[in-house]
Design an enzyme around this catalytic site. Structure first.
Site, PDB file in Angstrom:
ATOM      1  N   ASN B  30       7.759   5.009  11.157  1.00 42.99           N
ATOM      2  CA  ASN B  30       7.083   4.152  10.175  1.00 42.99           C
ATOM      3  C   ASN B  30       7.637   2.740  10.337  1.00 42.99           C
ATOM      4  O   ASN B  30       8.848   2.548  10.238  1.00 42.99           O
ATOM      5  CB  ASN B  30       7.333   4.668   8.755  1.00 42.99           C
ATOM      6  N   THR B  53       1.592   5.470   8.778  1.00 37.52           N
ATOM      7  CA  THR B  53       1.481   4.394   7.792  1.00 37.52           C
ATOM      8  C   THR B  53       1.256   5.054   6.436  1.00 37.52           C
ATOM      9  O   THR B  53       0.448   5.982   6.310  1.00 37.52           O
ATOM     10  CB  THR B  53       0.398   3.351   8.163  1.00 37.52           C
ATOM     11  N   GLU B  54       2.054   4.641   5.455  1.00 32.59           N
ATOM     12  CA  GLU B  54       2.184   5.439   4.231  1.00 32.59           C
ATOM     13  C   GLU B  54       0.917   5.478   3.374  1.00 32.59           C
ATOM     14  O   GLU B  54       0.824   6.282   2.456  1.00 32.59           O
ATOM     15  CB  GLU B  54       3.399   4.990   3.402  1.00 32.59           C
ATOM     16  N   ASN B  55      -0.055   4.619   3.679  1.00 29.47           N
ATOM     17  CA  ASN B  55      -1.302   4.728   2.928  1.00 29.47           C
ATOM     18  C   ASN B  55      -2.159   5.903   3.411  1.00 29.47           C
ATOM     19  O   ASN B  55      -3.229   6.139   2.855  1.00 29.47           O
ATOM     20  CB  ASN B  55      -2.086   3.413   2.964  1.00 29.47           C
ATOM     21  N   SER B  95       1.366  12.063   2.227  1.00 29.34           N
ATOM     22  CA  SER B  95       2.007  11.001   3.006  1.00 29.34           C
ATOM     23  C   SER B  95       3.479  10.839   2.610  1.00 29.34           C
ATOM     24  O   SER B  95       4.355  10.678   3.466  1.00 29.34           O
ATOM     25  CB  SER B  95       1.262   9.679   2.802  1.00 29.34           C
TER      26      SER B  95
END
Lengths: 237, 217
Positions: B30, B53-55, B95
């Site tokens: 990340n 990607t944390e979204n 996530s």
């Protein structure tokens, strides 16, 4: 017969009441149910607590709802984004409350709310200002912070397709908070681009099972929030 | 003074390259917003790295060509991205299960301050009246197995970013594993800060003079 389809966005939001807690999907504009939010601006409910990752941009969508002073409190992880001016102005004047929550804790609080779990322990935020005043507990030598679930009266979510049972699939990274918000609200309102027949969505790929959805409304061509912001549009038009 | 500081040691691309060389083949990574994003350009040939990607995307690809952006395909910085073959989408709770559940191998982040014990401050300067915003930073440092910080060694006004104790609000306690600055690569161990590599022309004594926290050669 079960049919969760309603014909207009205004019909979908007609039951929202003053003082309600409302989860609004989206990460920035991706997944933001802008037509449902605009219907809520028109509907007039006020004194709302809004749970959403951001606070909107320009003066459309969530930012429009905030600009019309309908929101008492925001629960979010990142209230500043590019073109976000409405929330900062009201916050600086002390006219809106903010509960700042780390993004993953926000997601898990919503998930827990939908899963019937009242609270949980997380390592996130231990030793930071966001853990102040919160209960902590040590497991296997690591300190965890207790966080409470969040539940809502309503969730406003955007998805790509739905059938009349309310089964949903989403579009790319617009999925974000949608599936967990659907589970954590008493009444979940979903705007979709496509309404399909039962069976058209392969049961193997249903993302949100219809049991978590109460009303579906079709918005074939949802507005592109960043374009509206670039054009300095303001809702109501 | 500021001009001089900007010319010292490695430039941003060289710093990003140092980080990239330390990311092993097969890692799930990340990258934070801004300078950390540059790391992706320097992954050596033959290594396969998967970006999270944390979204809600694993298998994030390059920036799309102009005109091919999709507002519903973005990264955590809300910029348009693409997917690689084999990518997948998921919701936020999944996530952050990847993050908090220690499934992500490496996270590269920027910093306002890093303390000698690995405390990180990178989300707020704590200024009165400022609007606080945290995003996923606290979850990433609490959950990802290895935390790399990439930052200029000093602030624009010449103050050390590697400090005895953070004066800014913390993002996480004792979370940083390694710091990459324009002057050096520094390991954070339980016993203190250890210099791993010095940039060309930088002596240990000079590095220490630019660093508030005590360094070990």
């Amino acid at each position: 017969m079960i049919n969760k389809l309603v014909s207009t966005v205004s019909e979908a939001v007609s039951g929202v009441f003053d003082g309600a807690t409302i989860m609004i999907g989206g990460f920035g504009e991706a997944g933001s149910p802008i037509e449902l939010i605009h219907a809520l601006v028109d509907q007039g409910a006020k004194d709302l607590t809004i749970v959403s990752n951001n606070t909107g941009s320009g003066e459309v969508g969530l930012a429009a709802l905030i600009a019309h002073k309908r929101v008492r409190k925001m629960i979010c992880s990142f209230p500043r984004t590019a073109n976000s001016t409405v929330f900062p102005e009201l916050y600086k004047k002390g006219e809106i409350e903010l509960e700042l929550v780390p993004q993953g804790t926000l997601a898990e609080r919503i998930r827990a709310g939908g899963a019937g779990i009242p609270a949980f322990y997380t390592p996130t935020s231990f030793g930071t200002p966001l853990a102040e005043g919160k209960e902590t507990r040590i497991f296997d030598g690591v300190t965890y912070v207790m966080e409470n679930a969040i539940k809502a009266d309503f969730a406003l979510v955007k998805a790509r397709s739905a059938d009349r049972y309310g089964n949903l699939i989403y579009n790319k990274t617009a999925r974000n908070f949608g599936p967990i918000m659907c589970t954590a609200a008493k009444t979940t309102l979903v705007q979709v681009q496509h309404f399909v027949d039962l069976g058209d969505i392969d049961p193997e790929i249903v993302v949100t099972p219809g049991i978590f959805v109460q009303h579906v409304v079709v918005v074939e061509n949802p507005a592109d929030e960043s374009k509206l912001v670039a054009e300095n549009r303001r809702y109501p038009w | 003074m500021v001009e001089k500081a900007e010319l010292q040691g490695w430039d941003i691309n060289e710093m990003a390259q140092k980080v990239a060389l330390d990311i092993p083949d097969g890692a799930y990574v990340n990258l934070g917003i801004g300078i950390p994003e540059k790391v992706a350009a320097f992954v050596p040939e033959g290594r396969e790295v998967i970006y999270h990607t944390e979204n809600g995307l694993l298998g994030m690809g390059k920036t799309p060509e102009a005109g091919k952006e999709d507002p519903e395909l973005i990264n955590a910085g809300k910029k348009a991205v693409t997917t690689i073959p084999g990518a997948c989408f998921f919701h936020h709770a999944d996530s952050f299960t990847m993050i908090r559940g220690k499934h992500i191998d490496v996270c590269v982040l920027g910093a306002l301050q890093v303390a000698a014990n690995g405390d990180l401050a990178n989300w707020s300067t704590g200024e009165p009246g400022a609007i606080p915003a945290v995003g996923g930073a606290m979850d990433l440092v609490a959950g990802v197995k290895t935390i790399y910080v990439i930052t200029r060694h000093t602030t624009k006004t010449g103050e050390s970013k590697i400090v005895k104790q953070c004066s800014y609000p913390l993002t996480g306690k004792a979370v940083v594993n390694r710091i990459y600055t324009n002057l050096a690569v520094i390991d954070v161990r339980e016993t203190g800060l250890f210099v791993r590599e010095l940039a060309p022309g930088i002596s240990f004594e000079y590095l220490q003079s630019q660093t508030e926290a005590r360094l070990n050669p």
